[in-house]
Design an enzyme around this catalytic site. Structure first.
Site, short mmCIF file in Angstrom:
data_model
loop_
_atom_site.label_atom_id
_atom_site.label_comp_id
_atom_site.label_asym_id
_atom_site.label_seq_id
_atom_site.Cartn_x
_atom_site.Cartn_y
_atom_site.Cartn_z
N ASP A 52 0.82 -1.20 0.00
CA ASP A 52 0.00 0.00 0.00
C ASP A 52 0.86 1.26 0.00
OD1 ASP A 52 -2.34 -1.49 0.07
OD2 ASP A 52 -2.46 -1.49 2.26
N TYR A 112 6.31 -10.14 6.45
CA TYR A 112 6.26 -8.70 6.68
C TYR A 112 6.80 -8.39 8.07
CZ TYR A 112 3.37 -7.52 2.61
OH TYR A 112 2.92 -7.32 1.33
#
Length: 252
Positions: A52, A112
């Site tokens: 994002d 992540y």
């Protein structure tokens, strides 16, 4: 033309995300334009995921079909690209792969990291989240340990997306202290992630860490499959795509 996996990193602060967007700078578009300029023909790149806006990557992998016949030619192209690309994007290497290898669909796991600091640090501004709340990391890890027991993560998914399933298989989720006192990293690994999933999980874990939610509450949120019951998403600037893993037989 031969297919290569491109290993790159970027600081996502200036970008609308990985994926090309109309009227907004993206990492994908920046890389495609740089490659196309050097090889003098249009080249598309496909990433392992779609980070994002504001999210960084220590390791993103993308595939592209390039006019490189040897590893030496790929190394030369890498060097030329790094001279042309802006300072917040770097290509580490290119690896030759099978002609049908796909950076997104062939990935078997992604990791992540979310970075948190309890101390104000001007040099980490925009790269870590400064927390002003006292967090109980032991409780947060107790809650995070529940995640691999579940498959459906609708409760942590962005609403109204076009994905066919909200199922993911998480293999690791835990907070770990860094060498620098007062700094922590949340590491989470899964076969795939939903849009906004990691930030929603981290934001909900913050509520566990402050005592607003109990461990049972966290479990109930997962089982409810209701995004409105989970916490708000943690800020994007402290999230990094850390690693993408592929089957070894894809590589030549």
């Amino acid at each position: 033309m031969a297919r290569f996996f491109i290993y790159l990193a970027y600081n996502g602060t200036r970008y609308s995300g990985w994926q090309t967007q109309p009227n907004a700078p993206s990492v994908q578009q920046t890389v495609e334009e740089a490659i196309s300029t050097i090889v003098r023909q249009p080249v598309g790149v496909v990433g392992a995921g779609r980070t994002d806006a504001g999210v960084h990557a220590h390791e993103m992998v993308a595939h592209a079909d390039l006019p490189c016949d040897t590893p030496a030619e790929a190394a030369t192209l890498t060097e030329r690209l790094n001279k042309l690309l802006p300072r917040d994007i770097v290509i580490y290497r290119m690896a030759p792969v099978k002609a049908d290898a796909h950076a997104r669909f062939d990935a078997i796991s992604r990791t992540y990291h979310y970075y948190l600091t309890e101390q104000k640090d001007p040099f980490m501004e925009g790269l870590m989240l400064k927390t002003y709340r006292k967090l109980d990391f032991e409780r947060m890890n107790e809650a995070a340990a529940l995640l691999p027991r579940y498959i459906d993560f609708t409760s942590f998914s962005k609403l109204h997306t076009d994905v066919k399933t909200n199922n993911c298989r998480i293999t690791e989720a835990r907070w770990m202290p860094l060498a620098q006192t007062g700094q922590w990293v949340f590491s989470i690994t899964a076969d795939r992630f939903l849009r906004n999933m990691v930030r929603a999980i981290v934001g909900t874990l913050f509520h566990v860490g402050t005592g607003k939610l109990s461990i049972t509450d966290f479990r109930d949120i997962i089982e409810s499959q209701d995004r409105s019951r989970a916490g708000s998403s943690a800020p994007a600037h402290a999230l990094y795509l850390e690693r993408v893993v592929y089957p070894s037989d894809l590589f030549l």
